[in-house]
Structure formats: C-alpha cells, structure tokens
Write a protein that holds these residues in place. Structure first.
Motif, PDB file in Angstrom:
ATOM      1  N   GLU A 183       0.847  -1.184  -0.092  1.00 41.95           N
ATOM      2  CA  GLU A 183       0.113   0.192  -0.064  1.00 41.95           C
ATOM      3  C   GLU A 183       0.957   1.284  -0.099  1.00 41.95           C
ATOM      4  O   GLU A 183       0.556   2.305  -0.566  1.00 41.95           O
ATOM      5  CB  GLU A 183      -0.873  -0.155   0.997  1.00 41.95           C
ATOM      6  N   MET A 184       1.985   1.245   0.777  1.00 45.84           N
ATOM      7  CA  MET A 184       3.019   2.287   0.402  1.00 45.84           C
ATOM      8  C   MET A 184       3.433   2.588  -0.852  1.00 45.84           C
ATOM      9  O   MET A 184       3.631   3.584  -1.491  1.00 45.84           O
ATOM     10  CB  MET A 184       4.034   2.194   1.494  1.00 45.84           C
ATOM     11  N   GLU A 185       3.612   1.440  -1.709  1.00 45.39           N
ATOM     12  CA  GLU A 185       4.058   1.628  -2.889  1.00 45.39           C
ATOM     13  C   GLU A 185       2.868   2.096  -3.997  1.00 45.39           C
ATOM     14  O   GLU A 185       3.091   3.098  -4.802  1.00 45.39           O
ATOM     15  CB  GLU A 185       4.455   0.303  -3.513  1.00 45.39           C
ATOM     16  N   ARG A 186       1.611   1.674  -3.671  1.00 44.90           N
ATOM     17  CA  ARG A 186       0.422   2.110  -4.271  1.00 44.90           C
ATOM     18  C   ARG A 186       0.335   3.814  -4.285  1.00 44.90           C
ATOM     19  O   ARG A 186      -0.204   4.295  -5.071  1.00 44.90           O
ATOM     20  CB  ARG A 186      -0.854   1.338  -3.893  1.00 44.90           C
ATOM     21  N   VAL A 187       0.416   4.287  -2.973  1.00 49.33           N
ATOM     22  CA  VAL A 187       0.027   5.823  -2.934  1.00 49.33           C
ATOM     23  C   VAL A 187       1.561   6.330  -3.347  1.00 49.33           C
ATOM     24  O   VAL A 187       1.427   7.830  -3.015  1.00 49.33           O
ATOM     25  CB  VAL A 187      -0.307   6.129  -1.640  1.00 49.33           C
ATOM     26  N   LEU A 194       7.339   5.187  -1.988  1.00 50.36           N
ATOM     27  CA  LEU A 194       8.687   4.717  -2.070  1.00 50.36           C
ATOM     28  C   LEU A 194       9.703   5.119  -3.042  1.00 50.36           C
ATOM     29  O   LEU A 194      10.514   4.511  -3.349  1.00 50.36           O
ATOM     30  CB  LEU A 194       8.520   2.994  -2.294  1.00 50.36           C
ATOM     31  N   GLY A 195       9.111   6.330  -3.585  1.00 45.97           N
ATOM     32  CA  GLY A 195      10.081   6.864  -4.810  1.00 45.97           C
ATOM     33  C   GLY A 195      10.019   6.217  -5.932  1.00 45.97           C
ATOM     34  O   GLY A 195       9.568   5.266  -6.111  1.00 45.97           O
ATOM     35  N   SER A 196      10.862   6.728  -6.821  1.00 45.76           N
ATOM     36  CA  SER A 196      11.071   6.020  -8.275  1.00 45.76           C
ATOM     37  C   SER A 196      12.119   4.766  -8.024  1.00 45.76           C
ATOM     38  O   SER A 196      12.935   4.731  -6.986  1.00 45.76           O
ATOM     39  CB  SER A 196      11.808   6.925  -9.132  1.00 45.76           C
ATOM     40  N   ASP A 210      12.316  -5.916   2.333  1.00 46.06           N
ATOM     41  CA  ASP A 210      11.687  -6.108   0.877  1.00 46.06           C
ATOM     42  C   ASP A 210      12.342  -5.109  -0.014  1.00 46.06           C
ATOM     43  O   ASP A 210      12.677  -3.919   0.489  1.00 46.06           O
ATOM     44  CB  ASP A 210      10.082  -5.266   1.226  1.00 46.06           C
ATOM     45  N   GLU A 211      12.689  -5.601  -1.202  1.00 40.53           N
ATOM     46  CA  GLU A 211      13.416  -4.794  -2.238  1.00 40.53           C
ATOM     47  C   GLU A 211      12.986  -3.506  -2.702  1.00 40.53           C
ATOM     48  O   GLU A 211      13.548  -2.978  -3.385  1.00 40.53           O
ATOM     49  CB  GLU A 211      13.769  -5.724  -3.052  1.00 40.53           C
ATOM     50  N   ARG A 212      11.453  -3.288  -2.479  1.00 38.75           N
ATOM     51  CA  ARG A 212      10.838  -2.054  -2.722  1.00 38.75           C
ATOM     52  C   ARG A 212      11.021  -0.899  -2.160  1.00 38.75           C
ATOM     53  O   ARG A 212      10.959   0.258  -2.387  1.00 38.75           O
ATOM     54  CB  ARG A 212       9.376  -2.284  -3.128  1.00 38.75           C
TER      55      ARG A 212
END
Length: 276
Positions: free
Chosen positions: A186-190, A193-195, A246-248
């Motif tokens: 969900e952090m990635e979705r909003v 996590l940056g580029s 997590d690698e993201r």
C-alpha cells in the motif's frame, strides 16, 4: 435514556438483510459524517460496528469489493479530511483529530470481531483491512504530508494493529500479520517509495514531493515496524523483520546499490591486466 438506535436511527439498517435498507443507511451515514466537526470515540465505535455487519451481510464478490472501497473512503466525508487551505487548516473547518478517531475506531472494531469471522467471510474482511490501511496513507498524502497528519496516523497504527507494547494480545494475531503483509504494497501504491531508477537508488533525481513521501515511509519504518521486531509474539517479530528487507523499500534499494558498487570496485582492484 436514549439508545444508539434512537440517536443514530440508521445504524440498525446498516446490518439489515435487505440490501435496499443497507444502501439507504450508508447514504444517511455519509450525510451524518459531513456535519461532524467533532466525533467522540464511542459514536465512532457504534458506527463502525454497524459498518462491520453491513459488510458481513453483503454477498457476491463485486458488491463486496465495492462496499469495502466505500467503507474505507467514508473518512473523506468528514470535514477534516478535506485538503488543507493555504493557512494550513483543514478545508471545511474542523480539527484533524476527527479523522484519527474514525480510523482508530475502525481498528478497534476489527480487533474486537476478528475471531468471529468465519472462513467464508474472511476474504472480504481482509480486503476491507487493506482498504482501511490505504486510506490512512491517502489522508496523509492528500494533506501534502502534513506533519500533524503523519504523527496522527503513526499514533493510530501504534495503538492498533502495530502495537508493540502493552497488551499486544488485544489485537488478534491474524489481523496483525495481515497488516504487516500489506504494509509495503500500500505504501508503494500511494507513491511513498520513490522512483525505482538508479538515480533514486543513490538518493538523486527525486522530486521534492517524492523526497517527503519517502521520509514518511522511513518514519513509518523507524517508529512503527522496527519496534515490532522486539514484539513478544514470535510470528510478528519474524514478519516485521522480513518486511524490513523488502526490495521495494528505498533504503533496501540503496543498500543493494551500494553493495553492487562495492563489488565492482573490488573486482576492478583485483584485475591486474594482461602481462606481456
């Protein structure tokens, strides 16, 4: 003495077996929330209990998915959820404390009823949990990463599914682990996590908005997730530790990028060239 049903007559219909009555009750609730510049915990709990059973009574995948999204988005009906004015106050009046109270009640109701959910209904409540967590992040993002909103969301999560001290058994293990599982998603979705390009991995090329978002993600890591690695519940400790790798996550990407550069330098130093 008035009962909750007399104070808020639509609550009972939220859990009605009649779909038409449930829809009407949800509309009435949205109207009610638009006028709430203050919201006490007990009222929020009563409303979320009704919403919990509204989803309980909802059948078929598509209606369930739609209802989960609607319930999670109800916070946007609160005046304090509006985007902030130029002077820093919430548009529409009201204090930001109303939204954290609403979110906190959601976690409390989910925790109270989690063990009652049977296997046939679990999927829709897992989805509701995901949508509610995402709503927390969107509220911070839509407030332009306002410091008070960041602190409020962290406090809500630390008092709910990410509690690491006190009575950790208050929140069922299954609910805790599910929120940990979806944290990075969900952090990635909003956009927290940056580029994912090489420049961002080295801390370069990020816009101001990206940088602030990543700072909030890092704050979540330090204040919310890392304390869970010392939780008395072993499955929570293990899951939290895994999530931090997590690698993201931008700090994991930077670490891996740095390790890669080090390997390249070491290989280059060991290469002696071709001797004549």
């Amino acid at each position: 003495m008035t009962t909750p049903e007399q104070e808020l007559p639509f609550i009972r219909n939220l859990a009605s077996s009649d779909k038409r009555l449930r829809i009407q009750a949800l509309t009435s609730l949205q109207t009610f929330l638009t006028a709430q510049r203050a919201l006490d915990r007990l009222t929020a709990l009563k409303l979320w209990k009704g919403l919990f059973f509204a989803l309980w009574m909802c059948d078929k995948p598509i209606p369930q998915q739609n209802l989960c999204a609607e319930l999670a988005d109800l916070y946007t009906s609160l005046p304090a959820a509006k985007k902030r004015n130029k002077n820093g106050t919430a548009a529409g009046g009201g204090g930001d404390g109303v939204v954290p109270t609403w979110f906190g009640a959601a976690w409390e109701v989910l925790a109270n009823h989690w063990t009652e959910i049977d296997v046939l209904r679990m999927d829709k409540f897992l989805l509701l949990t995901r949508r509610i967590f995402a709503a927390h992040l969107r509220w911070v993002r839509d407030g332009e990463w306002d410091e008070a909103r960041q602190a409020s969301v962290i406090d809500v999560l630390k008092a709910g599914p990410f509690e690491s001290e006190g009575d950790v058994a208050r929140v069922p293990l299954g609910l805790r682990l599910h929120v940990l599982d979806i944290w990075v998603d969900e952090m990635e979705r909003v956009g927290m996590l940056g580029s994912d390009d090489a420049a961002s991995e080295k801390g370069e090329g990020e816009g101001e908005g990206d940088a602030v978002a990543v700072e909030f993600a890092d704050r979540m890591r330090r204040q919310v997730i890392e304390p869970l690695t010392s939780c008395i519940a072993k499955p929570v400790r293990k899951s939290a530790a895994e999530q931090l790798e997590d690698e993201r996550l931008p700090w994991v990407r930077r670490k891996k990028a740095g390790d890669g550069d080090g390997d390249a330098v070491e290989e280059e130093e060991e290469w002696g060239g071709i001797e004549d």
